[in-house]
Scaffold this motif. Structure first.
Motif, PDB file in Angstrom:
ATOM      1  N   LYS A 206      -7.753  -8.249   1.979  1.00 52.16           N
ATOM      2  CA  LYS A 206      -7.760  -6.108   1.495  1.00 52.16           C
ATOM      3  C   LYS A 206      -7.798  -5.605   3.311  1.00 52.16           C
ATOM      4  CE  LYS A 206     -12.390  -6.220   0.144  1.00 52.16           C
ATOM      5  NZ  LYS A 206     -14.027  -6.205   0.231  1.00 52.16           N
ATOM      6  N   TYR A 207      -7.663  -6.898   4.339  1.00 53.09           N
ATOM      7  CA  TYR A 207      -6.955  -6.336   5.346  1.00 53.09           C
ATOM      8  C   TYR A 207      -5.713  -6.368   5.385  1.00 53.09           C
ATOM      9  CZ  TYR A 207      -6.461  -5.828  10.496  1.00 53.09           C
ATOM     10  OH  TYR A 207      -6.474  -5.565  11.879  1.00 53.09           O
TER      11      TYR A 207
ATOM     12  N   GLY B 190       1.106  -1.325   5.524  1.00 57.15           N
ATOM     13  CA  GLY B 190       2.135   0.457   4.939  1.00 57.15           C
ATOM     14  C   GLY B 190       3.568   0.211   4.910  1.00 57.15           C
TER      15      GLY B 190
ATOM     16  N   LYS C  61       0.511  -1.283   0.126  1.00 56.78           N
ATOM     17  CA  LYS C  61       0.499   0.097  -0.194  1.00 56.78           C
ATOM     18  C   LYS C  61       0.774   0.954   0.465  1.00 56.78           C
ATOM     19  CE  LYS C  61      -3.952   1.950   2.371  1.00 56.78           C
ATOM     20  NZ  LYS C  61      -5.419   1.958   3.160  1.00 56.78           N
TER      21      LYS C  61
ATOM     22  N   TYR D  13      -3.724  -6.063   2.833  1.00 56.50           N
ATOM     23  CA  TYR D  13      -3.765  -4.877   2.048  1.00 56.50           C
ATOM     24  C   TYR D  13      -2.847  -3.498   3.141  1.00 56.50           C
ATOM     25  CZ  TYR D  13      -3.127  -1.533  -1.234  1.00 56.50           C
ATOM     26  OH  TYR D  13      -3.332  -0.065  -2.345  1.00 56.50           O
ATOM     27  N   ASP D  14      -4.184  -3.600   4.237  1.00 56.55           N
ATOM     28  CA  ASP D  14      -4.717  -1.993   4.706  1.00 56.55           C
ATOM     29  C   ASP D  14      -3.701  -2.404   5.404  1.00 56.55           C
ATOM     30  OD1 ASP D  14      -7.156  -1.555   3.313  1.00 56.55           O
ATOM     31  OD2 ASP D  14      -8.436  -1.766   4.588  1.00 56.55           O
TER      32      ASP D  14
END
Length: 245
Positions: free
Chosen positions: A96-97, A103, A20, A99-100
């Motif tokens: 998706k989590y 960082g 990300k 990916y979040d």
């Protein structure tokens, strides 16, 4: 402590997770993989499960607010255990989590595998288990094959070594109220960008029970026998082996 000689891989979904912080994206598959090749299933089980045979520490999910349902991975895993028809949809939510929380700029992109296993053994009992694995390291392989009167040679880039699992966890369908039993693998280095798997994505705490306490004591004992005993006492190699067994 964990063995898989009776286990079977029932379902598998694969997604791609970018970084990300590097403005990379994730790619979600629309359906799970059809596992029709027995050899492929066996290779996948070896890749996913064999690293856990040497795992001693068992964890459980937690959340700082004490409400386990606020732990995202726990929540999605519980939904899968309750209703297998939701497996693939929850695998996408897990992707998706992940990916979040990816960082840190040094976190590598890679494939995320979410698997459902039946009959994985832990501490002498068989349970269904959800596996979450990420492959980050790619290798190049040489391929030798018969050609005409001799052999030909080619190569394949971007391949995955099934003997080197980068990251993984197994969530066993037991002790739900305490946050399930969870085993974890992280072969990356222990720098700041590596801890996101266990601490930020999974949010795990060591299980503080008699079994883990016994394992910890045995670990200290074996370390003393292998590293320090012969410095303080005269002991033969055979006696040292007996003490370790």
């Amino acid at each position: 402590m964990i063995s898989f000689f009776e286990a079977s891989l029932a379902e598998l979904s694969i997604h791609r997770i970018g970084n990300k912080a590097q403005d990379e994206f994730y790619v979600l598959s629309e359906h799970s993989i059809a596992l029709k090749d027995n050899l492929l299933s066996n290779l996948l089980q070896q890749y996913f499960l064999s690293p856990f045979e040497k795992t001693n520490e068992i964890y459980h999910f937690f959340h700082p607010n004490t409400d386990l349902n606020l732990n995202e991975v726990y929540h999605f895993a519980a939904q899968i255990f309750e209703n297998g028809d939701l497996f693939h949809e929850n695998s996408k939510e897990l992707a998706k989590y992940l990916y979040d929380v990816s960082g840190h700029p040094k976190i590598k992109a890679g494939e995320l595998y979410v698997a459902f296993f039946e009959n994985v053994q832990i501490e002498g009992q068989l349970f269904d288990a959800i596996g979450i694995f990420k492959s980050e390291t790619k290798e190049t392989y040489l391929k030798v094959y018969p050609e005409n009167d001799g052999f030909g040679l080619s190569y394949e880039e971007g391949a995955i070594n099934i003997n080197k699992l980068d990251k993984g966890c197994l969530i066993f369908n037991t002790d739900k109220e305490e946050g399930f039993r969870v085993a974890v693998i992280d072969q990356t280095n222990k720098s700041a960008e590596a801890v996101y798997w266990k601490d930020e994505f999974l949010k795990l705490k060591i299980r503080n029970d008699a079994f883990n306490q016994t394992n910890n004591v045995l670990g200290v004992y074996k370390n003393f026998v292998t590293e320090h005993l012969d410095q303080d006492f005269e002991i033969s190699k055979a006696d040292k082996i007996d003490l370790l067994n």
